[in-house]
Design a protein around this motif. Sequence first.
Motif, PDB file in Angstrom:
ATOM      1  N   LEU A 125      24.894  47.869  29.226  1.00  0.00           N
ATOM      2  CA  LEU A 125      26.219  47.643  28.644  1.00  0.00           C
ATOM      3  C   LEU A 125      26.604  46.178  28.807  1.00  0.00           C
ATOM      4  CD1 LEU A 125      28.147  50.808  29.884  1.00  0.00           C
ATOM      5  CD2 LEU A 125      26.827  50.506  27.776  1.00  0.00           C
ATOM      6  N   SER A 126      27.464  45.702  27.918  1.00  0.00           N
ATOM      7  CA  SER A 126      27.880  44.303  27.968  1.00  0.00           C
ATOM      8  C   SER A 126      28.743  44.042  29.194  1.00  0.00           C
ATOM      9  CB  SER A 126      28.674  43.939  26.701  1.00  0.00           C
ATOM     10  OG  SER A 126      27.860  44.039  25.547  1.00  0.00           O
ATOM     11  N   ASP A 127      28.467  42.933  29.869  1.00  0.00           N
ATOM     12  CA  ASP A 127      29.293  42.540  31.007  1.00  0.00           C
ATOM     13  C   ASP A 127      30.715  42.254  30.545  1.00  0.00           C
ATOM     14  OD1 ASP A 127      26.994  42.705  32.448  1.00  0.00           O
ATOM     15  OD2 ASP A 127      26.716  40.547  32.705  1.00  0.00           O
ATOM     16  N   VAL A 128      31.671  42.508  31.423  1.00  0.00           N
ATOM     17  CA  VAL A 128      33.078  42.229  31.123  1.00  0.00           C
ATOM     18  C   VAL A 128      33.634  41.344  32.224  1.00  0.00           C
ATOM     19  CG1 VAL A 128      35.379  43.219  30.836  1.00  0.00           C
ATOM     20  CG2 VAL A 128      33.388  44.407  29.896  1.00  0.00           C
ATOM     21  N   GLN A 129      34.343  40.280  31.827  1.00  0.00           N
ATOM     22  CA  GLN A 129      35.006  39.404  32.785  1.00  0.00           C
ATOM     23  C   GLN A 129      36.507  39.432  32.522  1.00  0.00           C
ATOM     24  OE1 GLN A 129      33.431  35.435  33.288  1.00  0.00           O
ATOM     25  NE2 GLN A 129      31.335  36.090  32.890  1.00  0.00           N
ATOM     26  N   ILE A 130      37.292  39.654  33.567  1.00  0.00           N
ATOM     27  CA  ILE A 130      38.749  39.699  33.437  1.00  0.00           C
ATOM     28  C   ILE A 130      39.363  38.868  34.544  1.00  0.00           C
ATOM     29  CG2 ILE A 130      40.798  41.169  33.441  1.00  0.00           C
ATOM     30  CD1 ILE A 130      39.092  43.460  32.448  1.00  0.00           C
ATOM     31  N   MET A 131      40.251  37.944  34.156  1.00  0.00           N
ATOM     32  CA  MET A 131      40.925  37.117  35.149  1.00  0.00           C
ATOM     33  C   MET A 131      42.144  37.852  35.711  1.00  0.00           C
ATOM     34  SD  MET A 131      42.652  33.322  34.732  1.00  0.00           S
ATOM     35  CE  MET A 131      41.089  32.504  34.412  1.00  0.00           C
ATOM     36  N   VAL A 132      42.267  37.830  37.029  1.00  0.00           N
ATOM     37  CA  VAL A 132      43.404  38.458  37.701  1.00  0.00           C
ATOM     38  C   VAL A 132      44.628  37.563  37.550  1.00  0.00           C
ATOM     39  CG1 VAL A 132      44.318  39.249  39.918  1.00  0.00           C
ATOM     40  CG2 VAL A 132      41.896  39.619  39.353  1.00  0.00           C
ATOM     41  N   GLU A 133      45.768  38.174  37.233  1.00  0.00           N
ATOM     42  CA  GLU A 133      47.025  37.437  37.111  1.00  0.00           C
ATOM     43  C   GLU A 133      48.014  37.899  38.165  1.00  0.00           C
ATOM     44  OE1 GLU A 133      48.120  36.197  32.877  1.00  0.00           O
ATOM     45  OE2 GLU A 133      47.336  38.230  32.656  1.00  0.00           O
ATOM     46  N   ASP A 134      49.177  37.251  38.164  1.00  0.00           N
ATOM     47  CA  ASP A 134      50.199  37.593  39.148  1.00  0.00           C
ATOM     48  C   ASP A 134      50.730  39.009  38.974  1.00  0.00           C
ATOM     49  OD1 ASP A 134      51.356  37.017  36.751  1.00  0.00           O
ATOM     50  OD2 ASP A 134      52.702  35.464  37.485  1.00  0.00           O
ATOM     51  N   VAL A 135      50.597  39.584  37.779  1.00  0.00           N
ATOM     52  CA  VAL A 135      51.114  40.932  37.526  1.00  0.00           C
ATOM     53  C   VAL A 135      50.013  41.991  37.480  1.00  0.00           C
ATOM     54  CG1 VAL A 135      53.141  40.109  36.280  1.00  0.00           C
ATOM     55  CG2 VAL A 135      51.005  40.534  35.036  1.00  0.00           C
ATOM     56  N   THR A 136      48.768  41.578  37.675  1.00  0.00           N
ATOM     57  CA  THR A 136      47.657  42.518  37.553  1.00  0.00           C
ATOM     58  C   THR A 136      47.665  43.533  38.689  1.00  0.00           C
ATOM     59  OG1 THR A 136      46.306  40.782  36.525  1.00  0.00           O
ATOM     60  CG2 THR A 136      45.167  42.758  37.294  1.00  0.00           C
ATOM     61  N   ARG A 137      47.684  44.799  38.334  1.00  0.00           N
ATOM     62  CA  ARG A 137      47.611  45.877  39.312  1.00  0.00           C
ATOM     63  C   ARG A 137      46.597  46.943  38.882  1.00  0.00           C
ATOM     64  NH1 ARG A 137      50.174  42.520  41.246  1.00  0.00           N
ATOM     65  NH2 ARG A 137      52.093  42.587  42.502  1.00  0.00           N
ATOM     66  N   ILE A 138      46.604  47.261  37.593  1.00  0.00           N
ATOM     67  CA  ILE A 138      45.729  48.316  37.058  1.00  0.00           C
ATOM     68  C   ILE A 138      44.902  47.749  35.903  1.00  0.00           C
ATOM     69  CG2 ILE A 138      45.654  50.564  35.919  1.00  0.00           C
ATOM     70  CD1 ILE A 138      48.281  51.239  37.313  1.00  0.00           C
TER      71      ILE A 138
END
Length: 580
Positions: free
Chosen positions: A74-87
């Motif tokens: 499966l394709s890798d996924v990158q997500i940047m964490v932000e100040d509001v990131t919880r879920i």
Amino acid sequence: MKNFLILILLASFASNLQAQDRTIKGKVSQLESPLANVQISIIDSDIATRTDANGYYQIIAEPKDMLLYEYPGLSDVQIMVEDVTRILNFEMTQKIEQLDEVTVKGSNRKSQNELLQEYAYNPNLIKTAYGILDSETAPGKIRFLQENQINDVGVCILDLMRNEFPGVNVVGDCVYGGLIYIRGLNSVSQAPPAVYDVDGQVLTQTPTWIAPAAIKRLAVLNNLAMTTRYGSIGAGGVIVINTKASEYSRTVDGKPIDYAKVKNNRYDNSALSSIQFKEDKPSYLNELLNANTEEEAKMIYANQIKKYSSSYYYVLDAYDYFSNRWKNQEFAEMIIHENDRVLSGNPNALKSLAYIYQAEGKFKEANKLYEDVYTLRADYAQSYLDLANSYRELGLNQKAAAMYLRYDYLLAEELLEKEEPVKVIMDRDLNNLISLKGADLVSTDKVNEIKLDDDFKGTRLVFEWSDSEAEFVLQFVNPEKRYYKSEHSLVADAERIQSEKRSGFSSEEYLIDDTLRGNWLVNATYLGNKSLTPTYLKATVYYNYGSASQRKETKVFKLGLRNVNQQLFTVSNAVSVVSN
């Protein structure tokens, strides 16, 4: 520009964001089934975890950390964490191997990013819907027409291609339309006519509306290895057209290309109207809407707030309900003040309420919220744009210019991430301010000297979304009932999403000139935001943009129901916005 506006106060850059660990939770799935043993790690750290048998996970991270999700095949996924990131809930997709992305020792094969940087000066490159092809490493011969080889005397591509390439036959003309056969009319395989790849949009109809002078580069693909990715429609070969583009592509007369025409599709009136969309309303809102009197509605609210006091979505819905259904502004504002704890400190909540205030013409209240967001997110480009435009709504043009220039200054000092799409919108807004309100900023004789080159005149649409994780598809239907879609999602354009996250930007603009007058329909399909919650979408429509009669309207939409095409509004380049 800075030389003439340097006297405007530029406050020093200071971000109050501090590293603050938080637990990120979520569920990873594939084809709507839970995905176990997905590895989740923080790039450039030793922190990692895996999903359990039900696809759930949790990991400790802090703002600006980059989460990497990996699973074989499966394709890798990158997500940047932000100040509001919880879920963070999402689906992983099948990996599509692209040989031109593979780096082989001793090979001259280059990555797509490297090819993109070379495109302007390397005539052996052509942009396709499936990436940039390099004729030096392609699995077959690519025949080119460069800009300096294109004869702009012809009316359309049929004239341009006629007698240009051996084995290419043109049937028809620019008035009644026609077809182009790449493999010859007497081919043993009886190949069908060629299809067209115009700036990444694939169509079967010959694009006779594109003037030869608007073409930057053209390539003919007739090798099976290069056309199979187009599927069965590519059996007759593909003609790839890269138009001359800056912020937007232009035709021979200098007008923006209507990308609704560069799609071989017609609108079938399938988008749901707001009336048809009634079922999407949450149960609490339906309960309020069924109240027969205002007093009954207040009693319902008193009971509901006990249950939904932690949801800013409920608070905003209740505010909107009492403000518009009962015209009770005092009670609506009381709801906001009594539930301030749910809004304060949450940039997404503050921006959502600011959108609503702007749509209601409450510019002072919106400005206060944008100042709060700026305090929380001084390293987000969107904070500067929102606050500058908010000052402008209050007539504080010098403060507006100061915010634009403060952002420019921080880019120059490399204190903020520079992303070109962000700079384009920022520069356009600053130039518009100088063009229309320059006398408030500098002496009149200096206005023309500091203006940027921006000759667009027409209708400008600017969209902004409250949650940077929001994914959606915008559909633009032109007066001829042809549509163009723009998808904002990780699957469609991961690089774009990462760019927005790096710069802290969540806006996009679309330009409509006066070539095709009439009503344009704007629809949206909400794809979600990784937390199964709604997203607020703001649309700002500028009429007669760039002229002395320029005016704007702001519309706000709460996107909740996923994967359903919803009518947003109709805009005309002659009349005002019409809601559905």
